[in-house]
Design a protein around this motif. Sequence first.
Motif, mmCIF file in Angstrom:
data_model
loop_
_atom_site.group_PDB
_atom_site.id
_atom_site.type_symbol
_atom_site.label_atom_id
_atom_site.label_comp_id
_atom_site.label_asym_id
_atom_site.label_seq_id
_atom_site.Cartn_x
_atom_site.Cartn_y
_atom_site.Cartn_z
ATOM 1 N N GLY A 86 0.788 -1.240 0.000
ATOM 2 C CA GLY A 86 0.000 0.000 0.000
ATOM 3 C C GLY A 86 0.809 1.274 0.000
ATOM 4 O O GLY A 86 0.361 2.303 -0.498
ATOM 5 N N SER A 87 2.013 1.247 0.553
ATOM 6 C CA SER A 87 2.824 2.468 0.642
ATOM 7 C C SER A 87 3.682 2.705 -0.601
ATOM 8 O O SER A 87 4.336 3.733 -0.721
ATOM 9 N N VAL A 88 3.674 1.757 -1.533
ATOM 10 C CA VAL A 88 4.430 1.904 -2.781
ATOM 11 C C VAL A 88 3.708 2.895 -3.686
ATOM 12 O O VAL A 88 2.507 3.122 -3.548
ATOM 13 N N THR A 89 4.428 3.523 -4.618
ATOM 14 C CA THR A 89 3.788 4.395 -5.613
ATOM 15 C C THR A 89 2.660 3.634 -6.294
ATOM 16 O O THR A 89 2.836 2.497 -6.738
ATOM 17 N N GLY A 90 1.485 4.267 -6.381
ATOM 18 C CA GLY A 90 0.315 3.578 -6.930
ATOM 19 C C GLY A 90 -0.182 2.490 -5.993
ATOM 20 O O GLY A 90 -0.633 1.430 -6.439
ATOM 21 N N GLY A 91 -0.113 2.777 -4.699
ATOM 22 C CA GLY A 91 -0.404 1.776 -3.674
ATOM 23 C C GLY A 91 -1.723 1.060 -3.825
ATOM 24 O O GLY A 91 -1.792 -0.159 -3.656
ATOM 25 N N LEU A 92 -2.781 1.797 -4.153
ATOM 26 C CA LEU A 92 -4.087 1.157 -4.273
ATOM 27 C C LEU A 92 -4.152 0.235 -5.490
ATOM 28 O O LEU A 92 -4.783 -0.829 -5.439
ATOM 29 N N ALA A 93 -3.501 0.621 -6.590
ATOM 30 C CA ALA A 93 -3.447 -0.242 -7.769
ATOM 31 C C ALA A 93 -2.676 -1.513 -7.447
ATOM 32 O O ALA A 93 -3.084 -2.627 -7.821
ATOM 33 N N MET A 94 -1.560 -1.347 -6.733
ATOM 34 C CA MET A 94 -0.766 -2.509 -6.327
ATOM 35 C C MET A 94 -1.578 -3.411 -5.390
ATOM 36 O O MET A 94 -1.554 -4.642 -5.509
ATOM 37 N N THR A 95 -2.298 -2.799 -4.471
ATOM 38 C CA THR A 95 -3.136 -3.546 -3.531
ATOM 39 C C THR A 95 -4.205 -4.345 -4.271
ATOM 40 O O THR A 95 -4.468 -5.506 -3.946
ATOM 41 N N ALA A 96 -4.807 -3.716 -5.289
ATOM 42 C CA ALA A 96 -5.852 -4.388 -6.076
ATOM 43 C C ALA A 96 -5.302 -5.634 -6.768
ATOM 44 O O ALA A 96 -5.954 -6.689 -6.793
ATOM 45 N N ILE A 97 -4.093 -5.523 -7.324
ATOM 46 C CA ILE A 97 -3.493 -6.657 -8.043
ATOM 47 C C ILE A 97 -3.125 -7.777 -7.080
ATOM 48 O O ILE A 97 -3.410 -8.952 -7.339
ATOM 49 N N VAL A 98 -2.491 -7.420 -5.965
ATOM 50 C CA VAL A 98 -2.100 -8.444 -4.984
ATOM 51 C C VAL A 98 -3.337 -9.117 -4.392
ATOM 52 O O VAL A 98 -3.362 -10.347 -4.201
ATOM 53 N N THR A 99 -4.379 -8.340 -4.126
ATOM 54 C CA THR A 99 -5.630 -8.918 -3.607
ATOM 55 C C THR A 99 -6.219 -9.899 -4.614
ATOM 56 O O THR A 99 -6.712 -10.973 -4.234
ATOM 57 N N ALA A 104 -7.581 -15.176 -6.309
ATOM 58 C CA ALA A 104 -7.458 -16.187 -7.354
ATOM 59 C C ALA A 104 -7.180 -17.557 -6.761
ATOM 60 O O ALA A 104 -7.588 -18.584 -7.312
ATOM 61 N N ALA A 105 -6.476 -17.567 -5.633
ATOM 62 C CA ALA A 105 -6.147 -18.828 -4.968
ATOM 63 C C ALA A 105 -7.344 -19.408 -4.220
ATOM 64 O O ALA A 105 -7.216 -20.418 -3.536
ATOM 65 N N ILE A 106 -8.495 -18.757 -4.377
ATOM 66 C CA ILE A 106 -9.708 -19.211 -3.701
ATOM 67 C C ILE A 106 -10.838 -19.471 -4.698
ATOM 68 O O ILE A 106 -11.528 -20.478 -4.622
ATOM 69 N N SER A 107 -10.995 -18.569 -5.690
ATOM 70 C CA SER A 107 -12.199 -18.587 -6.518
ATOM 71 C C SER A 107 -12.114 -19.509 -7.728
ATOM 72 O O SER A 107 -13.083 -20.178 -8.071
ATOM 73 N N GLY A 108 -10.975 -19.523 -8.455
ATOM 74 C CA GLY A 108 -10.848 -20.328 -9.671
ATOM 75 C C GLY A 108 -11.516 -19.720 -10.881
ATOM 76 O O GLY A 108 -11.597 -20.338 -11.936
ATOM 77 N N SER A 109 -11.998 -18.477 -10.765
ATOM 78 C CA SER A 109 -12.736 -17.839 -11.857
ATOM 79 C C SER A 109 -12.276 -16.404 -12.054
ATOM 80 O O SER A 109 -12.102 -15.662 -11.078
ATOM 81 N N GLY A 110 -12.092 -15.993 -13.306
ATOM 82 C CA GLY A 110 -11.703 -14.618 -13.615
ATOM 83 C C GLY A 110 -12.787 -13.610 -13.301
ATOM 84 O O GLY A 110 -12.564 -12.653 -12.536
ATOM 85 N N PRO A 111 -13.994 -13.773 -13.863
ATOM 86 C CA PRO A 111 -15.079 -12.814 -13.582
ATOM 87 C C PRO A 111 -15.421 -12.717 -12.098
ATOM 88 O O PRO A 111 -15.718 -11.624 -11.601
ATOM 89 N N ALA A 112 -15.376 -13.849 -11.385
ATOM 90 C CA ALA A 112 -15.675 -13.831 -9.938
ATOM 91 C C ALA A 112 -14.652 -12.995 -9.187
ATOM 92 O O ALA A 112 -14.991 -12.265 -8.247
ATOM 93 N N THR A 113 -13.379 -13.080 -9.612
ATOM 94 C CA THR A 113 -12.327 -12.288 -8.976
ATOM 95 C C THR A 113 -12.547 -10.798 -9.218
ATOM 96 O O THR A 113 -12.402 -9.974 -8.313
ATOM 97 N N VAL A 114 -12.906 -10.453 -10.468
ATOM 98 C CA VAL A 114 -13.178 -9.044 -10.807
ATOM 99 C C VAL A 114 -14.336 -8.513 -9.961
ATOM 100 O O VAL A 114 -14.269 -7.407 -9.417
ATOM 101 N N SER A 141 -7.803 -6.637 -15.622
ATOM 102 C CA SER A 141 -6.621 -7.419 -16.011
ATOM 103 C C SER A 141 -6.169 -8.333 -14.870
ATOM 104 O O SER A 141 -5.819 -9.493 -15.088
ATOM 105 N N ALA A 142 -6.209 -7.821 -13.639
ATOM 106 C CA ALA A 142 -5.811 -8.640 -12.490
ATOM 107 C C ALA A 142 -6.761 -9.815 -12.287
ATOM 108 O O ALA A 142 -6.362 -10.888 -11.818
ATOM 109 N N GLY A 143 -8.017 -9.632 -12.679
ATOM 110 C CA GLY A 143 -8.993 -10.717 -12.565
ATOM 111 C C GLY A 143 -8.631 -11.925 -13.408
ATOM 112 O O GLY A 143 -9.015 -13.056 -13.089
ATOM 113 N N SER A 144 -7.866 -11.694 -14.480
ATOM 114 C CA SER A 144 -7.452 -12.805 -15.350
ATOM 115 C C SER A 144 -6.581 -13.810 -14.603
ATOM 116 O O SER A 144 -6.519 -14.988 -14.975
ATOM 117 N N ILE A 145 -5.921 -13.339 -13.547
ATOM 118 C CA ILE A 145 -5.066 -14.237 -12.753
ATOM 119 C C ILE A 145 -5.922 -15.300 -12.073
ATOM 120 O O ILE A 145 -5.422 -16.360 -11.682
#
Length: 422
Positions: A86-99, A104-114, A141-145
């Motif tokens: 969160g404290s990195v430049t673009g913290g919220l974008a980084m947080t969104a991707i890491v989240t 992704a390690a729970i849902s197994g679905s791209g749209p569900a993650t989004v 894009s992060a949802g694709s993971i």
Amino acid sequence: MGVLIFVSFAILLILTVPIGIALGLSAVIALLIDGSIPVEFIIKELTTSTNSFPLLAIPFFILAGEIMGKGGISIRLIAVAESLVGSVTGGLAMTAIVTSMFFAAISGSGPATVAAVGGLMIPAMVKKGYDIKFSTAVIASAGSIGVIIPPSIPMVMYGVSGSVSIGDMFMAGIVPGIMVGLGLMVYAYYYSKKAGYKGSTDKISFSRILKQVWLAKWSLLIPVIILGGIYGGIFTPTEAAAIAVFIGFIIGAFVYRELKFKDISDIFIDSALMTATILVIVGSATGFGKLLAMEQIPIKIADYMLSLSSEPFIIILLIIVLLLIVGCFMDTIAAIIILTPILLPIATLVGFEPVHFGIIMIVSLAIGFITPPVGVNLFVGSSISGVSMESLSKAIVPFIISMIFILLVISFIPGLSLLFLD
């Protein structure tokens, strides 16, 4: 008959007929005109193709994703991600991707993650001054993971279609999924630096990370149980999916107490609708694929591709280009069922391991989640933020380029996918 199938399928797609219906209907049209095979063939495939124990994992993983999305798990995963980046430049974008990587390690679905992450993160990013188009593109894009990091519904389908170990596919997806996430973070950081999006004022500290991890321990334990149980030989991927539902319900309803009784009916309805849609696609695509096999179309395509070049490098590039194009127009599950019997023999013939090729195939098709016109993640993101599909399609281009670069790295360094396999 092969020509009839492809022509009718193309016409139905142009008429915007849903993919599952288009696959089945094009096969029926070809059978009626040709007359050599009874139409009952497709009806039989619609039922027999879904009579599979491994396929039981799909409704269970869908149900697990729905339960966890509404059981307070997403909020806790966001808190962990924010403490890390969160404290990195673009913290919220980084947080969104890491989240998204966590979810992704729970849902197994791209749209569900989004849907699960975007519903919380897009409004938060916009409130902090982030451009809404960029914010939506990050989430989409992060949802694709969601289909790359295990558990993954497309991996289950690839395992069934290609007779490949689903457990091995799950383990092989860990490193590529993390790499895709890091690739997206690199561009998000570059854009945020240029746009002046700063991180939070809270500095990264081990004590803060430890606190958030402890608060989210039950959420983080779910993928550990699923993957540890599968790879440890304690249960199969299908049984793991059922266990994920049970654990998710216990945590959401009794530990976090955010999963209410009134939510249960909506969860089952949404899960049933998604499962029914996928199973229609599975049945139709299986019948479609068997007709192609009877017409020896896979063999002809394989012979043609091998006639262009015998170099593995060239062959795999041709396959990747094909998959990227197919991903723009066809549902991922339908593409896997139809193309796996065609492309897997070619890939193994030129020296690619079936598990490694499966990862190449799934990452290639995952990019289709964010490429128009089908781009399911784009539609989900657009519905959350209100950004038009045209604007979102432009904003997503740098993320697509990033994913393609990572795809090429994964394709030509097999060890990245096979790291955790014996």
